[in-house]
Design a protein around this motif. Structure first.
Motif, PDB file in Angstrom:
ATOM      1  N   ASP A 175      -5.939 -34.378  10.585  1.00 34.26           N
ATOM      2  CA  ASP A 175      -4.995 -35.125   9.625  1.00 34.26           C
ATOM      3  C   ASP A 175      -3.601 -34.470   9.756  1.00 34.26           C
ATOM      4  OD1 ASP A 175      -7.234 -36.330   8.746  1.00 34.26           O
ATOM      5  OD2 ASP A 175      -7.348 -35.364   6.715  1.00 34.26           O
ATOM      6  N   THR A 176      -3.515 -33.179  10.143  1.00 37.41           N
ATOM      7  CA  THR A 176      -2.171 -32.477  10.117  1.00 37.41           C
ATOM      8  C   THR A 176      -1.632 -32.987  11.439  1.00 37.41           C
ATOM      9  OG1 THR A 176      -2.510 -30.637   8.782  1.00 37.41           O
ATOM     10  CG2 THR A 176      -0.827 -30.266  10.333  1.00 37.41           C
ATOM     11  N   LEU A 177      -2.245 -33.169  12.441  1.00 36.86           N
ATOM     12  CA  LEU A 177      -1.543 -33.500  13.792  1.00 36.86           C
ATOM     13  C   LEU A 177      -1.484 -35.109  13.728  1.00 36.86           C
ATOM     14  CD1 LEU A 177      -4.153 -31.728  16.258  1.00 36.86           C
ATOM     15  CD2 LEU A 177      -1.631 -31.395  15.903  1.00 36.86           C
ATOM     16  N   ILE A 178      -1.997 -35.716  13.051  1.00 38.59           N
ATOM     17  CA  ILE A 178      -1.725 -36.994  12.866  1.00 38.59           C
ATOM     18  C   ILE A 178      -0.529 -37.351  12.041  1.00 38.59           C
ATOM     19  CG2 ILE A 178      -2.455 -39.499  11.609  1.00 38.59           C
ATOM     20  CD1 ILE A 178      -5.515 -38.509  12.353  1.00 38.59           C
ATOM     21  N   ARG A 179      -0.150 -36.633  10.976  1.00 43.97           N
ATOM     22  CA  ARG A 179       1.243 -36.508  10.159  1.00 43.97           C
ATOM     23  C   ARG A 179       2.177 -36.236  11.212  1.00 43.97           C
ATOM     24  NH1 ARG A 179      -0.582 -35.418   4.301  1.00 43.97           N
ATOM     25  NH2 ARG A 179       1.752 -35.131   4.067  1.00 43.97           N
ATOM     26  N   ILE A 180       1.956 -34.972  11.884  1.00 47.66           N
ATOM     27  CA  ILE A 180       3.006 -34.535  12.877  1.00 47.66           C
ATOM     28  C   ILE A 180       3.573 -35.787  13.905  1.00 47.66           C
ATOM     29  CG2 ILE A 180       3.634 -33.030  14.602  1.00 47.66           C
ATOM     30  CD1 ILE A 180       2.095 -30.903  13.102  1.00 47.66           C
ATOM     31  N   ARG A 206       3.984 -29.068  23.429  1.00 42.30           N
ATOM     32  CA  ARG A 206       4.205 -30.550  23.535  1.00 42.30           C
ATOM     33  C   ARG A 206       4.876 -30.916  22.192  1.00 42.30           C
ATOM     34  NH1 ARG A 206       0.440 -30.633  26.877  1.00 42.30           N
ATOM     35  NH2 ARG A 206      -1.488 -31.119  25.784  1.00 42.30           N
ATOM     36  N   ILE A 207       4.480 -30.508  21.019  1.00 37.90           N
ATOM     37  CA  ILE A 207       4.891 -30.807  19.735  1.00 37.90           C
ATOM     38  C   ILE A 207       6.462 -30.073  19.528  1.00 37.90           C
ATOM     39  CG2 ILE A 207       4.709 -30.123  17.083  1.00 37.90           C
ATOM     40  CD1 ILE A 207       1.689 -30.336  17.520  1.00 37.90           C
ATOM     41  N   ARG A 208       6.749 -29.042  19.876  1.00 37.17           N
ATOM     42  CA  ARG A 208       8.121 -28.217  19.920  1.00 37.17           C
ATOM     43  C   ARG A 208       9.115 -29.111  20.861  1.00 37.17           C
ATOM     44  NH1 ARG A 208       6.924 -23.479  20.995  1.00 37.17           N
ATOM     45  NH2 ARG A 208       6.879 -23.682  23.276  1.00 37.17           N
ATOM     46  N   VAL A 225       5.575 -40.883  17.680  1.00 35.02           N
ATOM     47  CA  VAL A 225       4.833 -40.924  19.054  1.00 35.02           C
ATOM     48  C   VAL A 225       3.223 -41.054  18.744  1.00 35.02           C
ATOM     49  CG1 VAL A 225       6.673 -39.325  20.103  1.00 35.02           C
ATOM     50  CG2 VAL A 225       4.482 -38.200  19.152  1.00 35.02           C
ATOM     51  N   PRO A 226       2.663 -41.489  19.757  1.00 28.31           N
ATOM     52  CA  PRO A 226       1.145 -41.489  19.651  1.00 28.31           C
ATOM     53  C   PRO A 226       0.504 -40.244  19.782  1.00 28.31           C
ATOM     54  CG  PRO A 226       1.989 -43.015  21.349  1.00 28.31           C
ATOM     55  CD  PRO A 226       3.018 -42.175  20.898  1.00 28.31           C
ATOM     56  N   LEU A 227      -0.524 -39.970  18.855  1.00 25.27           N
ATOM     57  CA  LEU A 227      -1.231 -38.717  18.813  1.00 25.27           C
ATOM     58  C   LEU A 227      -1.840 -38.120  20.181  1.00 25.27           C
ATOM     59  CD1 LEU A 227      -2.447 -36.361  17.122  1.00 25.27           C
ATOM     60  CD2 LEU A 227      -4.469 -37.715  16.974  1.00 25.27           C
ATOM     61  N   SER A 228      -2.036 -39.210  20.930  1.00 26.01           N
ATOM     62  CA  SER A 228      -2.563 -38.808  22.279  1.00 26.01           C
ATOM     63  C   SER A 228      -1.166 -38.182  22.977  1.00 26.01           C
ATOM     64  CB  SER A 228      -2.975 -40.123  23.075  1.00 26.01           C
ATOM     65  OG  SER A 228      -1.800 -41.032  23.238  1.00 26.01           O
ATOM     66  N   ASP A 229      -0.129 -38.498  22.804  1.00 17.84           N
ATOM     67  CA  ASP A 229       1.033 -37.937  23.671  1.00 17.84           C
ATOM     68  C   ASP A 229       1.129 -36.483  23.161  1.00 17.84           C
ATOM     69  OD1 ASP A 229       1.614 -40.258  24.606  1.00 17.84           O
ATOM     70  OD2 ASP A 229       3.762 -40.418  23.711  1.00 17.84           O
ATOM     71  N   LEU A 230       0.511 -35.985  22.017  1.00 17.47           N
ATOM     72  CA  LEU A 230       0.492 -34.600  21.739  1.00 17.47           C
ATOM     73  C   LEU A 230      -0.421 -33.664  22.141  1.00 17.47           C
ATOM     74  CD1 LEU A 230       2.092 -34.776  18.084  1.00 17.47           C
ATOM     75  CD2 LEU A 230       3.217 -34.500  20.280  1.00 17.47           C
ATOM     76  N   VAL A 231      -1.654 -34.485  22.260  1.00 20.34           N
ATOM     77  CA  VAL A 231      -2.933 -33.365  22.725  1.00 20.34           C
ATOM     78  C   VAL A 231      -3.637 -34.021  23.964  1.00 20.34           C
ATOM     79  CG1 VAL A 231      -3.367 -33.493  20.062  1.00 20.34           C
ATOM     80  CG2 VAL A 231      -4.325 -35.297  21.367  1.00 20.34           C
TER      81      VAL A 231
END
Length: 76
Positions: free
Chosen positions: A58-63, A19-21, A69-75
């Motif tokens: 914290d790294t996921l929040i920074r990404i 999802r990040i990629r 995008v909201p963090l929830s979109d990535l996880v």
């Protein structure tokens, strides 16, 4: 030495990396540029996208912030 993670955890980590990629590519950002925006190194971005690293929250929040995008979109 910590015990190995169960396969379902590794699969989930790879899905988050995917999802990040995908989000990075849609934003037309290179790994290097995402790393600059997030304040991490390019190798870390690569390891996270490949599912080889278990990043701190914290790294996921920074990404997520760097990708706007909201963090929830990535996880999710």
């Amino acid at each position: 030495m910590p015990s190995p993670q169960p396969e379902w955890v590794l699969a989930r980590r790879r899905a988050i990396g995917d999802r990040i990629r995908d989000t990075r590519r849609k934003a037309q950002l290179s790994q290097e540029r995402l790393a600059e925006l997030a304040g991490i190194d390019r190798q870390a971005v690569n390891r996270i996208e490949q599912g080889h690293a278990a990043p701190y929250i914290d790294t996921l929040i920074r990404i997520a912030h760097a990708l706007d995008v909201p963090l929830s979109d990535l996880v999710r």
